[in-house]
Design a protein around this motif. Structure first.
Motif, PDB file in Angstrom:
ATOM      1  N   ILE A  80      -0.215 -34.785 -17.776  1.00  0.00           N
ATOM      2  CA  ILE A  80      -0.293 -36.097 -18.436  1.00  0.00           C
ATOM      3  C   ILE A  80      -0.743 -35.951 -19.881  1.00  0.00           C
ATOM      4  N   MET A 139       2.069 -35.248 -22.256  1.00  0.00           N
ATOM      5  CA  MET A 139       3.207 -36.171 -22.390  1.00  0.00           C
ATOM      6  C   MET A 139       3.270 -36.791 -23.774  1.00  0.00           C
ATOM      7  N   LEU A 166       7.046 -44.769 -15.632  1.00  0.00           N
ATOM      8  CA  LEU A 166       6.902 -43.714 -14.627  1.00  0.00           C
ATOM      9  C   LEU A 166       7.934 -43.975 -13.541  1.00  0.00           C
ATOM     10  N   THR A 185      -1.892 -32.244 -12.474  1.00  0.00           N
ATOM     11  CA  THR A 185      -1.250 -33.443 -12.989  1.00  0.00           C
ATOM     12  C   THR A 185      -1.987 -33.956 -14.222  1.00  0.00           C
ATOM     13  N   ARG A 245      -1.529 -43.122 -23.350  1.00  0.00           N
ATOM     14  CA  ARG A 245      -0.838 -42.113 -24.168  1.00  0.00           C
ATOM     15  C   ARG A 245       0.518 -42.597 -24.662  1.00  0.00           C
ATOM     16  N   ARG A 277      -4.090 -43.666 -17.784  1.00  0.00           N
ATOM     17  CA  ARG A 277      -4.104 -42.672 -18.862  1.00  0.00           C
ATOM     18  C   ARG A 277      -2.702 -42.497 -19.460  1.00  0.00           C
ATOM     19  N   MET A 278      -1.687 -42.488 -18.613  1.00  0.00           N
ATOM     20  CA  MET A 278      -0.319 -42.384 -19.115  1.00  0.00           C
ATOM     21  C   MET A 278      -0.010 -43.571 -20.031  1.00  0.00           C
ATOM     22  N   LYS A 279      -0.425 -44.735 -19.611  1.00  0.00           N
ATOM     23  CA  LYS A 279      -0.221 -45.944 -20.425  1.00  0.00           C
ATOM     24  C   LYS A 279      -0.894 -45.774 -21.791  1.00  0.00           C
ATOM     25  N   VAL A 323       3.186 -43.528 -22.796  1.00  0.00           N
ATOM     26  CA  VAL A 323       4.326 -43.243 -21.922  1.00  0.00           C
ATOM     27  C   VAL A 323       5.065 -44.553 -21.649  1.00  0.00           C
ATOM     28  N   ALA A 354       8.175 -40.548 -17.644  1.00  0.00           N
ATOM     29  CA  ALA A 354       7.732 -39.482 -16.741  1.00  0.00           C
ATOM     30  C   ALA A 354       8.478 -39.615 -15.419  1.00  0.00           C
TER      31      ALA A 354
END
Lengths: 233, 233, 233, 233, 233, 233
Positions: free
Chosen positions: C77, C80, C115, C73, C110, C106-108, C112, C86
């Motif tokens: 990520i 992305m 989710l 995962t 980047r 981390r997604m935030k 994204v 996602a």
């Protein structure tokens, strides 16, 4: 927990369908277990409940080693009197079996009348081979420790959404398994055969072409006719 | 069943998420209860489990009269020591509540830390009014006798698919409730705070823009950096 | 997989309710995901789907060690692009979370947009703390390895009973999340705002006391009136 | 179907929890609906049931065109008298909503007291915006035609596993919604307030430190004390 | 993906019940598939897994036309080597079949050993007529496109809550189907027959009247006796 | 509601699998009932639907006395014309049967073709003894009043997630039961036999070793070959 031969014979002549109707008239709506079905064709069987309780598995508890513990299914089986119907509370979980062929064979050897559970059994072919009549929610290969921890016997349990106490009486047939609360066993044994007699008469009437209204349930005229035809002599 | 103030404090600083991970590393995969959720926002709470067991209702057993029986929920509540977390095995049934506001108020008065169940509570607004922290599977108006028969306390139970024994330790927070087997409580209390410290550091690194690979879980370089940054001085 | 700013703005003005109706008129009945709900209040969000696929856990595969694998995962990520939504296929399993706060943070970071999953998240409070908008089937403490094995990203997946392909567009709001097949995105962006305009007019009419028949859906007279009132000038 | 202001006021002072207990004592165990929960905080509400029946969607029947049919939800709504509680039988299906904001706004305009369903609503934010109190099984974006065919109103229905007949009385509060069979409405209105008075007294006693046994349910001494303290003067 | 004749023969002599126990001792608790059951009586069968993956249907994708696409179930079947067990991930959905008699007949023709799925088959009578052994979650008339979109083969999948990778080995018998992770196949093939030998001996002992404690699992004395009786000569 | 002998014969030659495919091509995806399965082997049967509607039981309504009411299942049965297929909407509830052997015997006597329900039957052995072909979700001992209140016949109903109107045509075989909307009955009777002819040809081709691609569905060459081989002469 003794069940006289007379009571056993009387109840053996009453279908689980009729028993649930009699219990319903006495205010008991929760008596039929959801889940247990006969694994193949068996005759109707009757016996006092011998209960077994399982809780969910936890990896530190439910291990092959636990099978040798004094609080094990093995010890419970050795404690089963002849003629009981063993009832296993598996919380409806079907992913792991509560017993396989070896344990069921031992129960058969001890004279247990039947095994009823809302869980599953493993070695299905082997279980049938033992000749023990079993009512269950199907078969599954995993051993009990994969899903269950055995915690005791002859305690109050739930099975298939129904309360079962040691000393209650279980009747199991093609429709499934029903529990008769101990205090109602004599009543059911008295009312059941008469109800079956009436249902057989009504079924015969239907087969002769009689319509349902007034017949089932019977109006006064049909009730009288039934009594005249079946009670005479 | 005593839980020292030190252990209580240590565990209170560890999230249920972290506890499940620590238990997983020790081979325990079944520890988190499916069903119990906080009824509103509560702080994380810790306490030894005080178990209560319910089986399905049967009309001859589960009556308002049974509430006055010596084997009643009332008697169980009067037996609860201060600081425990009461855990009610409702078999996941949500149609009938196990308790309402009056019983919960009494538990609060006795110093019970929290109530956890895979069933429901009634008088939801009243229950919140007592100030007792509760984790449950929602609210429902019907009384326990509509769905449950209470059969005993301080027995092994299942709750939310997890085995709970008296003496196990419960931790409950926003994610739900986890059971720590008694034998592992000290281990979790030792490993948990350190794991939380690392996770906080990693989260801060992420917020600084550090990518995940090599950070979480840490490679050797990041492990060393973490130790240098957090353990120094 | 690019989504123009115009399309993004147009779709952001259309509710998921309206989108499902437009898709239904085009023959698409399976577009709304069962399971994902906003964890708290978020604005309506739009983005191309970035898919992630999980299969059931197996003890030899789903270990803390697997988190460092290249097919992890974490790697997904890091792959992305900014602005995607996602979408995690958790097969509806809620017992183990797919992500916790660190991965979501981390997604935030980047960029994204949101989710969406038919599974659960852990560290619910921490996840909310990251500021990332999440649509999920609730929270649960156990880590993904307790229930899931991650097997890849940007593959076709199912989520909440709906097929999702990379490049489809996701819209999520208070009602939940809907997928727009890539080939229909422009149609929806064209028809949606007009449909919303009509619905707003109809709602205002209802508030003025207009009865429903002939209004919603509109008969010819009301359709003409709507057009006269809203399109003039 | 009229419900006098007195009955309405009396029932409005009785919780759904207390109502289910009173009904239980009268032999009615199936009165509380599984599924409907308040979408946000609403006061307790009371009204005669106005029933609506849906069956599964079939693509040749459940189309946007059907919304204009004389046997439509629109026609049903225009037939609702002021003060009723509309009850929608959605067979527990949550994938498609039965109503959205425009229809609910019209119900509000017509003076409908509340809407109760074991299904879902769409445009959740818009529905809350209408000010109509709603008890439902959540929100979902798809229109009713995606899952339901409307077939009639003021027929006997099931809702949340409970039979509802036009003329039965619905009471809904924080715990959910209960149906009072028409023939029992006066009894409940008579017994309910007294039961609430006792429960308040018992709760106050608990808060003063009184243990549960003998208090709730009360033994003779406490029953006498309660009567002395509350009925005097 | 080859499976030697020796391994195939060894595993063919080991029940799925025994295999799950061996895997459990090696730490693998998730190996038995929930859902697939033999459609009629078949012998125990063994083969390497050939996986097929389905995601939910979407009306623009799952059409009769898609059956002719290169990424179709037809192409997957033509790619199946002799001796494999085809495993279809249907996400447990039983409303639409994955295959009917014509596709199964072709698999039979190609020498496929068995078909296992957590979904359903159609033309049940026709499927049995092909002679192909099938383990499935029942029968249902609708074609796959009514519920499924086929997306690929020889990918990692889930089936019945269990992870299956190409190259894992499937064993299916009366209890259902189990997956053996590729790395453990030789271990199981070595330990299984010995375990079966012991179980047969224990079952024979039970039939002679030996009680369970100390026998199953065996204490030292019984272990020695077993070895003496079965290994001598 | 008449169904000509020609239509009956034509449909009797078409499997439920083929019917669902034809309906799918006409846009009807919801036609196959989830739940009803043949209780034992029966031939394929065809008839116009005669609907029966049940709602949940309530203790004041669902009593043995209600069996004699004019709005009873008895009255419904006496109203059934010869040749219909009776369809009982049991809301998928399996805990209480809708009928037992006596009522089914009367239906048989009246010339009813088959009984289909998404609920259960009781006296399973007796029901089989009547010779009436039944498709149901299993057997259960409790009488209908334990779970159902009968409210009417020949109304639109749901059964197994599918809408059924009086006058629709039911076809039931080994895979289960399908409803053909009245307006499509002639189309299905025309297209079905041809589709079956093609499938039989394709199956024979497969048995001769023909691979699937290009055969099923057929490319132009195979379509031509099929037509040449089957239509000649």
């Amino acid at each position: 927990m003794l069940l006289s031969a007379d009571l056993r014979a009387a109840l053996g002549a009453v279908s689980t369908a009729t028993i649930t109707t009699i219990l319903l008239k006495k205010g008991i709506r929760r008596a039929f277990m959801a889940g247990p079905k006969p694994l193949t064709n068996f005759p109707r069987l009757v016996g006092p409940a011998f209960t077994m309780r399982f809780i969910p598995a936890r990896e530190d508890l439910a291990t092959p080693e636990s099978w040798a513990s004094p609080r094990s299914t093995r010890a419970a089986i050795e404690d089963m009197p002849e003629g009981v119907i063993a009832v296993g509370d598996a919380r409806g979980l079907t992913e792991a079996a509560i017993f396989g062929d070896i344990l069921v064979a031992r129960m058969k050897k001890r004279g247990v009348t039947a095994l009823v559970t809302d869980g599953t059994l493993r070695d299905g072919v082997g279980v049938l081979g033992t000749g023990m009549p079993v009512w269950c929610a199907g078969v599954a290969a995993p051993a009990s420790v994969a899903g269950h921890t055995f915690v005791g016997w002859q305690e109050p349990i739930g099975c298939g959404g129904v309360a079962v106490f040691p000393g209650d009486v279980i009747v199991a047939d093609g429709d499934g398994a029903v529990v008769i609360p101990q205090a109602l066993v004599e009543d059911v044994a008295k009312l059941g055969p008469e109800q079956e007699r009436f249902e057989n008469w009504a079924l015969a009437e239907v087969e002769k072409g009689h319509p349902l209204p007034g017949l089932y349930p019977p109006n006064e005229a049909n009730r009288a006719r039934y009594e005249a035809e079946t009670k005479k002599g």
